[in-house]
Write a protein that holds these residues in place. Sequence first.
Motif, short mmCIF file in Angstrom:
data_model
loop_
_atom_site.label_atom_id
_atom_site.label_comp_id
_atom_site.label_asym_id
_atom_site.label_seq_id
_atom_site.Cartn_x
_atom_site.Cartn_y
_atom_site.Cartn_z
N GLU A 37 0.13 11.99 -9.91
CA GLU A 37 -0.22 13.34 -9.45
C GLU A 37 0.45 14.44 -10.29
OE1 GLU A 37 0.39 13.60 -5.27
OE2 GLU A 37 -1.37 12.38 -4.78
N VAL B 120 1.62 6.74 -6.95
CA VAL B 120 0.62 7.75 -7.29
C VAL B 120 1.24 9.15 -7.17
CG1 VAL B 120 -1.53 8.84 -6.56
CG2 VAL B 120 -1.37 6.34 -6.69
N ARG B 121 1.97 9.39 -6.09
CA ARG B 121 2.57 10.71 -5.87
C ARG B 121 3.59 11.03 -6.96
NH1 ARG B 121 3.11 8.88 -0.52
NH2 ARG B 121 5.35 8.61 -0.88
N GLU C 11 2.31 1.74 -3.42
CA GLU C 11 1.28 2.22 -4.35
C GLU C 11 1.06 3.72 -4.17
OE1 GLU C 11 -3.48 1.69 -4.71
OE2 GLU C 11 -2.30 -0.18 -4.79
N GLN C 12 1.01 4.18 -2.92
CA GLN C 12 0.83 5.60 -2.67
C GLN C 12 2.00 6.41 -3.21
OE1 GLN C 12 0.25 5.79 1.56
NE2 GLN C 12 -1.89 5.10 1.48
N LYS C 13 3.20 5.86 -3.08
CA LYS C 13 4.38 6.54 -3.61
C LYS C 13 4.30 6.62 -5.14
CE LYS C 13 9.43 6.25 -3.82
NZ LYS C 13 10.64 5.47 -3.47
N GLU D 244 0.83 -1.20 0.00
CA GLU D 244 0.00 0.00 0.00
C GLU D 244 0.86 1.26 0.00
OE1 GLU D 244 -3.53 2.12 2.67
OE2 GLU D 244 -2.97 0.02 3.02
N GLN D 245 1.96 1.23 0.76
CA GLN D 245 2.85 2.39 0.80
C GLN D 245 3.52 2.62 -0.56
OE1 GLN D 245 5.49 1.54 4.10
NE2 GLN D 245 4.26 2.81 5.50
#
Length: 287
Positions: A217, A212-213, A208-210, A205-206
Amino acid sequence: MFHRLLVCTDLQDGLQRLVQFVPALAAGGMRQVVFLHVVPLREDLNIPKPDTEKVELAKAKLSSALQQVPAGIEVNIQVESGKAIDAILRTAKTYQSDVILMGSQSRNLLTEKLFGSTTIGLSQRIKTPLLTIRPQLMSTFTSEELTLRCRHLFQSLLLPFDDSEPARYAAQQIKTMAETQPDGELRNCQLCRVVSQGGRFQLSEQEEQKMVRETLEPIRNQLETAGLKTEISVRRGDPVTEVLQAAQETDISAIVLSSNNLNPFLGSISSFSAELLRRSWHPVLFF
């Protein structure tokens, strides 16, 4: 944004219906529409000759496009004999078309109509974007539905984004479209990133968030700066299946694809683009 549309029709793909919807195309931002039909040469004692009878019949079928031309739009009818690719290239150059509309068929990957042999040939020889629409889709639209479709050909786009060079190129083209449109025809964009499930490289999950950023984004910010409402979605599973599912679940006008893997000898495109083109019932805008 696109303002000079070249409609290539074989008179059986449903695109010939657009001759009745020139006012709707004008309302959608088109300033020039050219209808092109190519009649194959006939063999006369093994000598290729123009089929003048079929040429005249085609002109008659397309001529109604000239009967209801609103102010501010130019409409032309072109019926030629010969090879389709050569005629399309010649016509696109003559009229400086900035997008080419063609029908697409759902066939086996090994047949010549994977993405249309004509379209493959065009992709190798022209940089003009290609918009493909299923003949079955065109045939099912009522007049009211087709009017709305013509008004909003590019209103909302779905971009499968994997941070590859073709995906970044497609994003840049969308941004340019948004910056050059006068009337806000293009309004929304969805960036869809698909993460494969399973295997040794499955993202946490971490991670994946990275991702996205760092990848999604910045692209979203660029598109929103150009005036587009842009959303991000991250899905897990098979890329083609998930992109098609995303298209079904959101209001989109077309899926945007780009490929730098066109092979001049095999006429092939990337496997992802090829499969998506083969399976998609949504229109596809191909850079």
